[in-house]
Design a protein around this motif. Structure first.
Motif, PDB file in Angstrom:
ATOM      1  N   ASN A 230     -15.247   5.495   2.541  1.00 19.99           N
ATOM      2  CA  ASN A 230     -14.894   6.901   2.707  1.00 19.99           C
ATOM      3  C   ASN A 230     -16.141   7.707   3.041  1.00 19.99           C
ATOM      4  OD1 ASN A 230     -16.281   7.439   0.307  1.00 19.99           O
ATOM      5  ND2 ASN A 230     -14.418   7.618  -0.928  1.00 19.99           N
ATOM      6  N   LYS A 231     -16.005   9.034   3.144  1.00 23.93           N
ATOM      7  CA  LYS A 231     -17.117   9.871   3.587  1.00 23.93           C
ATOM      8  C   LYS A 231     -18.261   9.908   2.579  1.00 23.93           C
ATOM      9  CE  LYS A 231     -14.937  14.220   2.031  1.00 23.93           C
ATOM     10  NZ  LYS A 231     -15.969  14.610   1.055  1.00 23.93           N
ATOM     11  N   ASP A 232     -18.012   9.438   1.360  1.00 28.38           N
ATOM     12  CA  ASP A 232     -19.075   9.332   0.359  1.00 28.38           C
ATOM     13  C   ASP A 232     -19.636   7.910   0.284  1.00 28.38           C
ATOM     14  OD1 ASP A 232     -18.786  12.058  -0.492  1.00 28.38           O
ATOM     15  OD2 ASP A 232     -16.962  11.441  -1.555  1.00 28.38           O
ATOM     16  N   SER A 233     -19.290   7.089   1.274  1.00 27.30           N
ATOM     17  CA  SER A 233     -19.740   5.694   1.367  1.00 27.30           C
ATOM     18  C   SER A 233     -19.233   4.826   0.214  1.00 27.30           C
ATOM     19  CB  SER A 233     -21.271   5.610   1.442  1.00 27.30           C
ATOM     20  OG  SER A 233     -21.738   6.253   2.615  1.00 27.30           O
ATOM     21  N   VAL A 234     -18.096   5.177  -0.329  1.00 31.30           N
ATOM     22  CA  VAL A 234     -17.440   4.394  -1.387  1.00 31.30           C
ATOM     23  C   VAL A 234     -16.310   3.580  -0.746  1.00 31.30           C
ATOM     24  CG1 VAL A 234     -16.106   4.492  -3.525  1.00 31.30           C
ATOM     25  CG2 VAL A 234     -18.009   6.093  -3.146  1.00 31.30           C
ATOM     26  N   GLU A 235     -16.184   2.313  -1.173  1.00 28.40           N
ATOM     27  CA  GLU A 235     -15.144   1.440  -0.606  1.00 28.40           C
ATOM     28  C   GLU A 235     -13.747   1.992  -0.875  1.00 28.40           C
ATOM     29  OE1 GLU A 235     -17.620   0.347  -2.516  1.00 28.40           O
ATOM     30  OE2 GLU A 235     -18.646  -1.331  -1.522  1.00 28.40           O
ATOM     31  N   ILE A 236     -12.909   1.922   0.141  1.00 23.58           N
ATOM     32  CA  ILE A 236     -11.499   2.283   0.020  1.00 23.58           C
ATOM     33  C   ILE A 236     -10.719   1.020  -0.322  1.00 23.58           C
ATOM     34  CG2 ILE A 236      -9.478   3.223   1.209  1.00 23.58           C
ATOM     35  CD1 ILE A 236     -11.410   4.725   3.068  1.00 23.58           C
ATOM     36  N   ASN A 237      -9.882   1.106  -1.331  1.00 21.77           N
ATOM     37  CA  ASN A 237      -9.105  -0.059  -1.746  1.00 21.77           C
ATOM     38  C   ASN A 237      -8.218  -0.544  -0.586  1.00 21.77           C
ATOM     39  OD1 ASN A 237      -7.263  -1.881  -2.954  1.00 21.77           O
ATOM     40  ND2 ASN A 237      -7.411  -0.812  -4.915  1.00 21.77           N
ATOM     41  N   PRO A 238      -8.337  -1.829  -0.194  1.00 22.25           N
ATOM     42  CA  PRO A 238      -7.502  -2.335   0.907  1.00 22.25           C
ATOM     43  C   PRO A 238      -6.007  -2.160   0.682  1.00 22.25           C
ATOM     44  CG  PRO A 238      -9.242  -3.899   0.380  1.00 22.25           C
ATOM     45  CD  PRO A 238      -9.266  -2.852  -0.693  1.00 22.25           C
ATOM     46  N   ALA A 239      -5.576  -1.973  -0.582  1.00 20.69           N
ATOM     47  CA  ALA A 239      -4.156  -1.788  -0.858  1.00 20.69           C
ATOM     48  C   ALA A 239      -3.604  -0.541  -0.165  1.00 20.69           C
ATOM     49  CB  ALA A 239      -3.918  -1.706  -2.362  1.00 20.69           C
ATOM     50  N   PHE A 240      -4.476   0.439   0.131  1.00 26.03           N
ATOM     51  CA  PHE A 240      -4.016   1.635   0.829  1.00 26.03           C
ATOM     52  C   PHE A 240      -3.564   1.307   2.254  1.00 26.03           C
ATOM     53  CE2 PHE A 240      -6.476   3.935  -2.443  1.00 26.03           C
ATOM     54  CZ  PHE A 240      -5.543   4.910  -2.779  1.00 26.03           C
ATOM     55  N   PHE A 241      -4.081   0.243   2.821  1.00 29.61           N
ATOM     56  CA  PHE A 241      -3.717  -0.128   4.195  1.00 29.61           C
ATOM     57  C   PHE A 241      -2.505  -1.055   4.128  1.00 29.61           C
ATOM     58  CE2 PHE A 241      -8.357   0.594   4.028  1.00 29.61           C
ATOM     59  CZ  PHE A 241      -8.370   1.801   4.728  1.00 29.61           C
ATOM     60  N   ASN A 242      -1.385  -0.454   3.748  1.00 24.74           N
ATOM     61  CA  ASN A 242      -0.216  -1.196   3.297  1.00 24.74           C
ATOM     62  C   ASN A 242       0.579  -1.859   4.415  1.00 24.74           C
ATOM     63  OD1 ASN A 242       0.701   1.179   4.392  1.00 24.74           O
ATOM     64  ND2 ASN A 242       1.865   1.846   2.598  1.00 24.74           N
TER      65      ASN A 242
END
Length: 362
Positions: free
Chosen positions: A258-270
């Motif tokens: 994300n814009k804070d360079s924190v990993e986005i959980n792959p579960a969101f890409f459903n």
């Protein structure tokens, strides 16, 4: 009619005997193949990229008789120094059985290829040159980083073309190898220096650089509520293809920041079909990334498969859906068509730099 046919057959047989006898009597030479004076190559300046298999050039035999043999001779730099580095023999992967994209394990893939000793640069029986992927910047010095083509830095060679009808010497080929570009797209670094590439809009600003840009379809910003874009003017999302530490030496990791360079959980890409996207095995899915065991290069060969529809590039695509007005679902996706040529542990990172993707429904 039968007597006429028999007479004709006897005449042909007699002529063959007479010709054979004359040939022996007068010591006539055997018939030779034809080698045209106009044999040539479509390209005499070779500009391969070190670190990947490069098939270059095309031979025009001008109706010469096959088989024809080819030999690289008189390799030298422009100042007369001999050239030897491009002829080093090193272990090189060659396929012993066809790769199909249907293999079910790394072991099955590896059983279809083996290491053989090959010169880094060879000319094949077709007249095509190949610079093998086993070449590295350490084995072959790339062209100068300042992009000059001085004669003393350029390797020259000649090619001897031969069949039983004679031989021709085609002179003054040049080979100007580019330094390794271990992945594609590679617009994020300079092909001559290997350093980060400047921003195409502001090439003189040392603080700015170019990035790999993904395609984006219907990706909405969580704060702006507008379509996110990635081009020369606006880079809401960029891509990094880079090594990571802690892998097993043959892994590929895919993640989004994300814009804070924190990993986005792959579960969101459903809507992402993770198990069909990469020709990899032992998939690991965590709350930060998805990782595969893979064989390199990616794609393994440049043929269309379900993992590389165009042949020369694989695809990393993340997709998701969210509730839309009226009770339906909105589908969004983003991705990059890519290739990785150097074995190791690599990750493909999608970085949302200005706004996070909107996952909430309307």
């Amino acid at each position: 009619m039968k007597s006429i046919i028999k007479k004709e057959h006897l005449f042909v047989a007699f002529a063959l005997v007479v010709f054979s006898g004359c040939k022996k009597l007068y010591n006539l030479p055997d018939e030779k193949d034809y080698l045209s004076n106009n044999v040539n190559f479509s390209n005499k300046i070779l500009e391969p990229i070190i670190g990947r298999n490069n098939l270059i050039g095309g031979f025009n035999g001008d109706n010469s008789t096959a088989p024809i043999t080819f030999e690289i001779v008189n390799a030298r730099f422009g100042d007369g120094r001999p050239v030897s580095d491009i002829f080093q023999k090193v272990p090189t992967y060659v396929w012993t059985a066809p790769y199909t994209g249907l293999e079910k394990s790394l072991a099955e893939i590896e059983a279809k290829r083996k290491l053989e000793e090959h010169s880094l640069l060879e000319i094949r029986s077709s007249g095509q040159f190949i610079l093998w992927a086993s070449a590295t910047n350490q084995l072959i010095t790339p062209r100068p980083s300042d992009s000059t083509n001085f004669s003393q830095d350029t390797r020259f060679f000649d090619v001897k073309v031969k069949n039983t009808g004679g031989e021709r010497l085609i002179k003054d080929f040049q080979i100007r190898p580019f330094r390794e570009r271990p992945y594609e797209p590679s617009n994020d670094f300079n092909a001559y220096t290997g350093l980060p590439a400047p921003d195409p809009k502001f090439p003189l600003d040392k603080k700015l650089r170019d990035y790999i840009r993904p395609y984006l379809n219907n990706v909405i910003g969580a704060n702006s509520n507008k379509n996110l874009v990635s081009n020369n003017d606006q880079k809401d999302v960029v891509v990094y293809i880079r090594p990571f530490t802690g892998g097993n030496g043959h892994s590929l990791r895919i993640k989004a920041l994300n814009k804070d360079s924190v990993e986005i959980n792959p579960a969101f890409f459903n809507e992402t079909v993770w198990d069909k996207m990469i020709h990899g095995f032992n998939m690991q899915k965590t709350d930060k990334y998805v990782q595969y065991d893979v064989a390199y290069p990616i794609p393994l060969v440049e043929i269309p498969t379900s993992y590389a529809t165009g042949g020369s590039r694989a695809k990393a695509e993340l997709s998701y859906s969210r509730a839309a007005f009226g009770g339906g679902r909105t589908i969004a996706n983003f991705g990059v068509d890519f290739a990785i040529y150097r074995a190791g542990d690599w990750e493909i990172v999608f970085h949302f730099k200005t706004d996070n993707p909107k996952f909430a429904g309307e």
